[in-house]
Design a protein around this motif. Sequence first.
Motif, mmCIF file in Angstrom:
data_model
loop_
_atom_site.group_PDB
_atom_site.id
_atom_site.type_symbol
_atom_site.label_atom_id
_atom_site.label_comp_id
_atom_site.label_asym_id
_atom_site.label_seq_id
_atom_site.Cartn_x
_atom_site.Cartn_y
_atom_site.Cartn_z
ATOM 1 N N SER A 129 0.809 -1.216 0.000
ATOM 2 C CA SER A 129 0.000 0.000 0.000
ATOM 3 C C SER A 129 0.841 1.264 0.000
ATOM 4 O O SER A 129 0.304 2.363 -0.095
ATOM 5 C CB SER A 129 -0.920 0.006 1.233
ATOM 6 O OG SER A 129 -0.148 -0.005 2.418
ATOM 7 N N GLU A 130 2.155 1.102 0.120
ATOM 8 C CA GLU A 130 3.047 2.249 0.133
ATOM 9 C C GLU A 130 2.894 3.044 -1.169
ATOM 10 O O GLU A 130 3.104 2.505 -2.254
ATOM 11 C CB GLU A 130 4.495 1.766 0.283
ATOM 12 C CG GLU A 130 5.549 2.825 0.066
ATOM 13 C CD GLU A 130 5.433 3.962 1.047
ATOM 14 O OE1 GLU A 130 5.346 3.688 2.248
ATOM 15 O OE2 GLU A 130 5.404 5.124 0.610
ATOM 16 N N PRO A 131 2.502 4.314 -1.118
ATOM 17 C CA PRO A 131 2.242 5.076 -2.337
ATOM 18 C C PRO A 131 3.474 5.305 -3.199
ATOM 19 O O PRO A 131 3.352 5.537 -4.392
ATOM 20 C CB PRO A 131 1.677 6.402 -1.813
ATOM 21 C CG PRO A 131 2.200 6.515 -0.417
ATOM 22 C CD PRO A 131 2.228 5.103 0.093
ATOM 23 N N ASP A 132 4.670 5.261 -2.616
ATOM 24 C CA ASP A 132 5.894 5.472 -3.380
ATOM 25 C C ASP A 132 6.563 4.157 -3.755
ATOM 26 O O ASP A 132 7.778 4.097 -3.952
ATOM 27 C CB ASP A 132 6.873 6.342 -2.582
ATOM 28 C CG ASP A 132 6.375 7.769 -2.444
ATOM 29 O OD1 ASP A 132 5.695 8.241 -3.369
ATOM 30 O OD2 ASP A 132 6.662 8.389 -1.413
ATOM 31 N N ASP A 133 5.761 3.110 -3.870
ATOM 32 C CA ASP A 133 6.300 1.785 -4.167
ATOM 33 C C ASP A 133 5.495 1.156 -5.299
ATOM 34 O O ASP A 133 4.297 1.403 -5.436
ATOM 35 C CB ASP A 133 6.206 0.896 -2.928
ATOM 36 C CG ASP A 133 7.166 -0.275 -2.975
ATOM 37 O OD1 ASP A 133 7.951 -0.353 -3.934
ATOM 38 O OD2 ASP A 133 7.117 -1.112 -2.055
ATOM 39 N N SER A 138 14.042 4.973 -3.930
ATOM 40 C CA SER A 138 15.204 4.432 -3.223
ATOM 41 C C SER A 138 15.015 4.527 -1.715
ATOM 42 O O SER A 138 15.478 3.660 -0.964
ATOM 43 C CB SER A 138 16.465 5.184 -3.646
ATOM 44 O OG SER A 138 16.374 6.563 -3.320
ATOM 45 N N LYS A 139 14.307 5.558 -1.268
ATOM 46 C CA LYS A 139 14.085 5.732 0.165
ATOM 47 C C LYS A 139 13.247 4.604 0.739
ATOM 48 O O LYS A 139 13.511 4.089 1.824
ATOM 49 C CB LYS A 139 13.423 7.078 0.433
ATOM 50 C CG LYS A 139 14.317 8.279 0.129
ATOM 51 C CD LYS A 139 13.613 9.589 0.436
ATOM 52 C CE LYS A 139 14.506 10.785 0.145
ATOM 53 N NZ LYS A 139 13.813 12.076 0.416
ATOM 54 N N VAL A 140 12.201 4.219 -0.006
ATOM 55 C CA VAL A 140 11.332 3.136 0.466
ATOM 56 C C VAL A 140 12.114 1.833 0.545
ATOM 57 O O VAL A 140 12.036 1.095 1.527
ATOM 58 C CB VAL A 140 10.114 2.976 -0.463
ATOM 59 C CG1 VAL A 140 9.324 1.717 -0.114
ATOM 60 C CG2 VAL A 140 9.222 4.197 -0.364
ATOM 61 N N PHE A 141 12.916 1.542 -0.490
ATOM 62 C CA PHE A 141 13.702 0.310 -0.475
ATOM 63 C C PHE A 141 14.717 0.325 0.662
ATOM 64 O O PHE A 141 14.920 -0.679 1.340
ATOM 65 C CB PHE A 141 14.421 0.118 -1.813
ATOM 66 C CG PHE A 141 15.258 -1.137 -1.863
ATOM 67 C CD1 PHE A 141 14.686 -2.348 -2.197
ATOM 68 C CD2 PHE A 141 16.607 -1.102 -1.556
ATOM 69 C CE1 PHE A 141 15.443 -3.511 -2.226
ATOM 70 C CE2 PHE A 141 17.377 -2.254 -1.573
ATOM 71 C CZ PHE A 141 16.786 -3.463 -1.917
ATOM 72 N N LYS A 177 13.874 -7.233 -12.394
ATOM 73 C CA LYS A 177 12.855 -6.752 -13.318
ATOM 74 C C LYS A 177 12.540 -5.296 -13.016
ATOM 75 O O LYS A 177 12.725 -4.833 -11.886
ATOM 76 C CB LYS A 177 11.579 -7.596 -13.208
ATOM 77 C CG LYS A 177 11.740 -9.027 -13.684
ATOM 78 C CD LYS A 177 10.424 -9.772 -13.613
ATOM 79 C CE LYS A 177 10.565 -11.196 -14.141
ATOM 80 N NZ LYS A 177 9.279 -11.934 -14.070
ATOM 81 N N LYS A 178 12.078 -4.594 -14.002
ATOM 82 C CA LYS A 178 11.665 -3.216 -13.788
ATOM 83 C C LYS A 178 10.322 -3.185 -13.072
ATOM 84 O O LYS A 178 9.514 -4.094 -13.197
ATOM 85 C CB LYS A 178 11.576 -2.464 -15.119
ATOM 86 C CG LYS A 178 12.932 -2.223 -15.769
ATOM 87 C CD LYS A 178 12.821 -1.258 -16.937
ATOM 88 C CE LYS A 178 14.209 -0.929 -17.486
ATOM 89 N NZ LYS A 178 14.162 0.071 -18.573
ATOM 90 N N GLU A 179 10.122 -2.115 -12.296
ATOM 91 C CA GLU A 179 8.867 -1.858 -11.587
ATOM 92 C C GLU A 179 8.509 -2.985 -10.627
ATOM 93 O O GLU A 179 7.391 -3.503 -10.613
ATOM 94 C CB GLU A 179 7.731 -1.599 -12.577
ATOM 95 C CG GLU A 179 7.990 -0.388 -13.465
ATOM 96 C CD GLU A 179 6.834 -0.062 -14.392
ATOM 97 O OE1 GLU A 179 5.795 -0.737 -14.300
ATOM 98 O OE2 GLU A 179 6.973 0.877 -15.196
ATOM 99 N N MET A 180 9.466 -3.390 -9.801
ATOM 100 C CA MET A 180 9.232 -4.378 -8.747
ATOM 101 C C MET A 180 8.860 -3.655 -7.463
ATOM 102 O O MET A 180 9.329 -2.536 -7.213
ATOM 103 C CB MET A 180 10.477 -5.227 -8.499
ATOM 104 C CG MET A 180 11.016 -5.984 -9.703
ATOM 105 S SD MET A 180 12.509 -6.949 -9.316
ATOM 106 C CE MET A 180 11.755 -8.381 -8.513
ATOM 107 N N SER A 181 8.054 -4.287 -6.623
ATOM 108 C CA SER A 181 7.842 -3.741 -5.291
ATOM 109 C C SER A 181 9.160 -3.846 -4.542
ATOM 110 O O SER A 181 10.026 -4.667 -4.883
ATOM 111 C CB SER A 181 6.758 -4.527 -4.559
ATOM 112 O OG SER A 181 7.226 -5.831 -4.233
#
Length: 343
Positions: A32-36, A71-74, A94-98
């Motif tokens: 649910s993280e909006p930046d993920d 990058s902050k979320v990761f 892969k691109k666009e991974m959670s």
Amino acid sequence: MIVALVLVGGVGAYAFAAPKVQQLISAVGGSSEPDDYTGDGTSKVTVTIKQGDIGEDVAKTLQRSGVVKSSKVFYKLLLTSPDVSFQPGSYELKKEMSSKAALAALKDSGNRVQASIVIPEGTALQDIEAGMVSKAGLSEAEVSAAAKDVQAYGLPAGATTLEGWLFPATYPINPGWTAKQYFQSMVDTMKEHLAAAGVAEADQERVVVFASLVQKEAGLAADYPKVARVFQNRLDIDMPLQSDATVAYGTGNTHKVTTTDAERADAGNPYNTYVHKGLPPAPISNPGDVAIKAVTNMADGKWLYFVTVDLDTGETVFSDTYAEHQVAVKQFQAWLRAHPEYQ
């Protein structure tokens, strides 16, 4: 504790550890993280973790490669994940991974690959630079700066660019290498192949420039020595080379050789061999062995013209006179009309 974790980093494995704080895990680990991103990703991409990278560096690399959205979320997820470790090297993700999916993929040793920088014959410098960024995990700024430092690689005094001096080959990724080390390896390999072809040091620059032209203009390998002979015959009688490939390069187009009437008439383009006689002022591609050997061992012939008349087969017609050449050009034009997908 967080400050200590940021500073974690060594020359071998890189470990990141923190207490199991359930509140933080739920805050950054959920979809649910909006930046993920959500899910396991889309198209494949190879990312490289360099020797000396810490968690924050890894997070930025993943964002720059399009793997994670933030990058902050990761990085926050990394801090809350106990006993995470991974080795420097290249990983197929892969691109666009959670962020959770990306971290799980990095922990899976099956995703670690021996990535390489692959340079096909005729590749331009700007594409090699892009490959070093995407494959070796280097920054655009570092690669660009290294490419501009032309005299750092032991090239002839007159060389003004690395274009032409980077031998087409497959170069394994070394996570500890700088951009200059990769470029030096490519230059050294080119010099080795020039020496193997019998090119004296004093002649290397001219051969590289000449071969770069043949590499872009020739089609079938058997025709390379003939194309080289056409250009040499023109040089011998002070006739313009009239190469569309050089004109296109001067306009900044390194992916095709077709040009317009206006581009071929532009005297402000120093690579315009319709206007300026002689070889172009610098290489226009990075030539391989076939092109180099074509220049050092040209075919015998009086040809002054050539045109590829079948783009599917690479069939090329060589002509001694302009009248003969015009017949071949009409043949090519007829082929183009029958194959509109090439226009």
